[in-house]
Write a protein that holds these residues in place. Structure first.
Motif, PDB file in Angstrom:
ATOM      1  N   THR A 113       0.849  -1.188   0.000  1.00 52.60           N
ATOM      2  CA  THR A 113       0.000   0.000   0.000  1.00 52.60           C
ATOM      3  C   THR A 113       0.877   1.227   0.000  1.00 52.60           C
ATOM      4  O   THR A 113       2.026   1.185   0.439  1.00 52.60           O
ATOM      5  N   LYS A 114       0.308   2.300  -0.450  1.00 54.84           N
ATOM      6  CA  LYS A 114       1.065   3.541  -0.558  1.00 54.84           C
ATOM      7  C   LYS A 114       0.781   4.404   0.654  1.00 54.84           C
ATOM      8  O   LYS A 114      -0.307   4.395   1.204  1.00 54.84           O
ATOM      9  N   GLY A 115       1.738   5.196   1.033  1.00 56.67           N
ATOM     10  CA  GLY A 115       1.532   6.159   2.087  1.00 56.67           C
ATOM     11  C   GLY A 115       1.916   5.610   3.451  1.00 56.67           C
ATOM     12  O   GLY A 115       1.810   4.425   3.743  1.00 56.67           O
ATOM     13  N   THR A 116       2.392   6.506   4.314  1.00 57.95           N
ATOM     14  CA  THR A 116       2.776   6.120   5.658  1.00 57.95           C
ATOM     15  C   THR A 116       1.531   5.775   6.459  1.00 57.95           C
ATOM     16  O   THR A 116       0.553   6.502   6.457  1.00 57.95           O
ATOM     17  N   GLY A 117       1.580   4.657   7.180  1.00 56.60           N
ATOM     18  CA  GLY A 117       0.462   4.261   8.023  1.00 56.60           C
ATOM     19  C   GLY A 117      -0.724   3.741   7.251  1.00 56.60           C
ATOM     20  O   GLY A 117      -1.822   3.663   7.793  1.00 56.60           O
ATOM     21  N   ALA A 118      -0.547   3.374   5.954  1.00 60.29           N
ATOM     22  CA  ALA A 118      -1.655   2.864   5.158  1.00 60.29           C
ATOM     23  C   ALA A 118      -2.074   1.500   5.686  1.00 60.29           C
ATOM     24  O   ALA A 118      -1.265   0.732   6.201  1.00 60.29           O
ATOM     25  N   ASN A 119      -3.354   1.206   5.570  1.00 60.94           N
ATOM     26  CA  ASN A 119      -3.903  -0.049   6.058  1.00 60.94           C
ATOM     27  C   ASN A 119      -3.473  -1.177   5.118  1.00 60.94           C
ATOM     28  O   ASN A 119      -3.840  -1.185   3.951  1.00 60.94           O
ATOM     29  N   PRO A 120      -2.722  -2.187   5.635  1.00 63.81           N
ATOM     30  CA  PRO A 120      -2.271  -3.273   4.750  1.00 63.81           C
ATOM     31  C   PRO A 120      -3.418  -4.157   4.285  1.00 63.81           C
ATOM     32  O   PRO A 120      -3.264  -4.911   3.328  1.00 63.81           O
ATOM     33  N   LEU A 121      -4.556  -4.095   4.971  1.00 61.46           N
ATOM     34  CA  LEU A 121      -5.712  -4.900   4.562  1.00 61.46           C
ATOM     35  C   LEU A 121      -6.567  -4.197   3.512  1.00 61.46           C
ATOM     36  O   LEU A 121      -7.512  -4.784   3.001  1.00 61.46           O
ATOM     37  N   ARG A 122      -6.254  -2.978   3.243  1.00 61.28           N
ATOM     38  CA  ARG A 122      -7.022  -2.219   2.242  1.00 61.28           C
ATOM     39  C   ARG A 122      -6.519  -2.576   0.855  1.00 61.28           C
ATOM     40  O   ARG A 122      -5.384  -2.285   0.496  1.00 61.28           O
ATOM     41  N   ARG A 123      -7.390  -3.188   0.075  1.00 62.72           N
ATOM     42  CA  ARG A 123      -7.014  -3.694  -1.236  1.00 62.72           C
ATOM     43  C   ARG A 123      -7.284  -2.646  -2.319  1.00 62.72           C
ATOM     44  O   ARG A 123      -7.955  -1.645  -2.076  1.00 62.72           O
ATOM     45  N   ALA A 124      -6.773  -2.922  -3.515  1.00 63.68           N
ATOM     46  CA  ALA A 124      -7.000  -2.008  -4.638  1.00 63.68           C
ATOM     47  C   ALA A 124      -8.485  -1.863  -4.927  1.00 63.68           C
ATOM     48  O   ALA A 124      -8.967  -0.777  -5.267  1.00 63.68           O
ATOM     49  N   ALA A 125      -9.235  -2.961  -4.762  1.00 67.04           N
ATOM     50  CA  ALA A 125     -10.690  -2.899  -4.990  1.00 67.04           C
ATOM     51  C   ALA A 125     -11.355  -1.948  -4.009  1.00 67.04           C
ATOM     52  O   ALA A 125     -12.297  -1.230  -4.362  1.00 67.04           O
ATOM     53  N   ASP A 126     -10.876  -1.939  -2.764  1.00 70.40           N
ATOM     54  CA  ASP A 126     -11.442  -1.035  -1.761  1.00 70.40           C
ATOM     55  C   ASP A 126     -11.182   0.426  -2.131  1.00 70.40           C
ATOM     56  O   ASP A 126     -12.061   1.281  -1.984  1.00 70.40           O
ATOM     57  N   ARG A 127      -9.974   0.681  -2.617  1.00 72.95           N
ATOM     58  CA  ARG A 127      -9.657   2.052  -3.033  1.00 72.95           C
ATOM     59  C   ARG A 127     -10.520   2.465  -4.229  1.00 72.95           C
ATOM     60  O   ARG A 127     -10.983   3.597  -4.309  1.00 72.95           O
ATOM     61  N   THR A 128     -10.710   1.521  -5.154  1.00 76.96           N
ATOM     62  CA  THR A 128     -11.551   1.822  -6.323  1.00 76.96           C
ATOM     63  C   THR A 128     -12.979   2.133  -5.897  1.00 76.96           C
ATOM     64  O   THR A 128     -13.606   3.051  -6.416  1.00 76.96           O
ATOM     65  N   ARG A 129     -13.508   1.355  -4.960  1.00 82.55           N
ATOM     66  CA  ARG A 129     -14.875   1.621  -4.466  1.00 82.55           C
ATOM     67  C   ARG A 129     -14.968   3.012  -3.846  1.00 82.55           C
ATOM     68  O   ARG A 129     -15.935   3.733  -4.070  1.00 82.55           O
ATOM     69  N   THR A 130     -13.964   3.369  -3.064  1.00 79.82           N
ATOM     70  CA  THR A 130     -13.956   4.706  -2.453  1.00 79.82           C
ATOM     71  C   THR A 130     -13.946   5.790  -3.522  1.00 79.82           C
ATOM     72  O   THR A 130     -14.674   6.781  -3.433  1.00 79.82           O
ATOM     73  N   HIS A 131     -13.127   5.590  -4.550  1.00 78.58           N
ATOM     74  CA  HIS A 131     -13.053   6.570  -5.644  1.00 78.58           C
ATOM     75  C   HIS A 131     -14.385   6.662  -6.389  1.00 78.58           C
ATOM     76  O   HIS A 131     -14.815   7.760  -6.773  1.00 78.58           O
ATOM     77  N   MET A 132     -15.044   5.518  -6.596  1.00 79.67           N
ATOM     78  CA  MET A 132     -16.326   5.509  -7.296  1.00 79.67           C
ATOM     79  C   MET A 132     -17.413   6.230  -6.487  1.00 79.67           C
ATOM     80  O   MET A 132     -18.225   6.970  -7.038  1.00 79.67           O
ATOM     81  N   ALA A 160     -22.443   2.221 -10.954  1.00 79.38           N
ATOM     82  CA  ALA A 160     -22.928   0.880 -10.621  1.00 79.38           C
ATOM     83  C   ALA A 160     -22.270  -0.179 -11.486  1.00 79.38           C
ATOM     84  O   ALA A 160     -21.882  -1.248 -10.991  1.00 79.38           O
ATOM     85  N   VAL A 161     -22.114   0.109 -12.779  1.00 79.77           N
ATOM     86  CA  VAL A 161     -21.444  -0.848 -13.675  1.00 79.77           C
ATOM     87  C   VAL A 161     -19.992  -1.034 -13.261  1.00 79.77           C
ATOM     88  O   VAL A 161     -19.485  -2.167 -13.196  1.00 79.77           O
ATOM     89  N   ARG A 162     -19.319   0.068 -12.976  1.00 81.65           N
ATOM     90  CA  ARG A 162     -17.910  -0.016 -12.563  1.00 81.65           C
ATOM     91  C   ARG A 162     -17.775  -0.798 -11.258  1.00 81.65           C
ATOM     92  O   ARG A 162     -16.868  -1.628 -11.115  1.00 81.65           O
ATOM     93  N   LEU A 163     -18.648  -0.559 -10.293  1.00 75.41           N
ATOM     94  CA  LEU A 163     -18.592  -1.287  -9.025  1.00 75.41           C
ATOM     95  C   LEU A 163     -18.886  -2.770  -9.222  1.00 75.41           C
ATOM     96  O   LEU A 163     -18.292  -3.621  -8.555  1.00 75.41           O
ATOM     97  N   ARG A 164     -19.789  -3.087 -10.144  1.00 74.01           N
ATOM     98  CA  ARG A 164     -20.080  -4.490 -10.430  1.00 74.01           C
ATOM     99  C   ARG A 164     -18.835  -5.195 -10.983  1.00 74.01           C
ATOM    100  O   ARG A 164     -18.529  -6.319 -10.605  1.00 74.01           O
ATOM    101  N   ILE A 165     -18.113  -4.504 -11.865  1.00 71.58           N
ATOM    102  CA  ILE A 165     -16.883  -5.074 -12.425  1.00 71.58           C
ATOM    103  C   ILE A 165     -15.836  -5.265 -11.324  1.00 71.58           C
ATOM    104  O   ILE A 165     -15.176  -6.301 -11.226  1.00 71.58           O
ATOM    105  N   ASP A 210     -16.369  -5.624  -8.097  1.00 71.38           N
ATOM    106  CA  ASP A 210     -16.795  -6.712  -7.202  1.00 71.38           C
ATOM    107  C   ASP A 210     -16.531  -8.079  -7.819  1.00 71.38           C
ATOM    108  O   ASP A 210     -16.102  -9.010  -7.125  1.00 71.38           O
ATOM    109  N   THR A 211     -16.781  -8.208  -9.126  1.00 72.65           N
ATOM    110  CA  THR A 211     -16.538  -9.490  -9.803  1.00 72.65           C
ATOM    111  C   THR A 211     -15.061  -9.837  -9.783  1.00 72.65           C
ATOM    112  O   THR A 211     -14.672 -10.972  -9.459  1.00 72.65           O
ATOM    113  N   ARG A 212     -14.214  -8.880 -10.098  1.00 77.37           N
ATOM    114  CA  ARG A 212     -12.769  -9.125 -10.080  1.00 77.37           C
ATOM    115  C   ARG A 212     -12.271  -9.417  -8.671  1.00 77.37           C
ATOM    116  O   ARG A 212     -11.407 -10.271  -8.459  1.00 77.37           O
ATOM    117  N   SER A 213     -12.809  -8.697  -7.694  1.00 78.05           N
ATOM    118  CA  SER A 213     -12.407  -8.904  -6.305  1.00 78.05           C
ATOM    119  C   SER A 213     -12.780 -10.301  -5.829  1.00 78.05           C
ATOM    120  O   SER A 213     -11.999 -10.974  -5.154  1.00 78.05           O
TER     121      SER A 213
END
Length: 198
Positions: free
Chosen positions: A5-24, A160-165, A167-170
């Motif tokens: 993960t990037k950044g000091t103190g970043a959560n190691p359990l936070r996955r790329a999918a989680d970041r994408t959901r936050t961005h969406m 919604a379409v992006r989140l569905r994609i 979720d499927t990949r995750s």
């Protein structure tokens, strides 16, 4: 299973999918804000244009007193779902005593020889009344609300379409990683592994 993960103190359990959901979700919130701004701007523009048009039309509309010269009848409305309109032949003078005779809408119960008020244009021909303020407001509100709803719905559908994609990949990623970890975690032998194998 560790993902850098990037950044000091970043959560190691936070996955790329989680970041994408936050961005969406942030993108959808921004879309809603832009939809409100666009809806307000389009509604205001519709109000300004409608008001200007109404003023221009009003300058070329005049009311005169007409006298009916025939019995009333019914004419179909402008729209298929409109109610029939009561009409009668009437005569009036405008401008400068120039006579006009036309069939115009009249109130129900109008008789031959009754006087009615009629809107005419600069040449004296029967015309529609200038747009009312309430009609201009309703049109502006409809345009603004329609724009807002359209932008929100389109943005929501894309998110919604992006989140569905995502979720499927995750889910596929979790299944793949779990297939590698589960035998070690549960002590179950993996396919092709012997009892003495480590």
């Amino acid at each position: 299973m560790h993902h850098p993960t990037k950044g000091t103190g970043a959560n190691p359990l936070r996955r790329a999918a989680d970041r994408t959901r936050t961005h969406m979700h942030a993108a959808f919130a921004l879309t809603c804000l832009l939809a409100v701004i666009a809806g307000f701007a389009l509604g205001r523009a519709a109000w300004t244009d409608g008001h200007r048009t109404a003023e221009n039309v009003a300058r070329h509309r005049h009311t005169v007193t007409a006298t009916t010269v025939g019995e009333t009848s019914y004419r179909a409305g402008d729209q298929p779902s409109s109610r029939p309109v009561t009409v009668a032949a009437a005569t009036w003078r405008y401008p400068t005593q120039r006579p006009h005779t036309e069939t115009i809408p009249v109130p129900v119960g109008t008789r031959n020889g009754d006087t009615v008020r009629v809107w005419v244009d600069d040449t004296g021909r029967a015309a529609t009344a200038p747009p009312r303020r309430a009609d201009i407001v309703l049109n502006a509100v409809a345009i603004g609300t329609g724009a807002l709803a359209g932008i929100v719905l389109a943005g929501g559908a894309l998110v919604a379409v992006r989140l569905r994609i995502v979720d499927t990949r995750s889910a596929r990623s979790w299944e793949s990683e779990w297939a590698g970890v589960e035998p070690l975690w549960s002590g179950r032998l993996r396919p092709g592994q012997g009892a003495g194998d480590d």
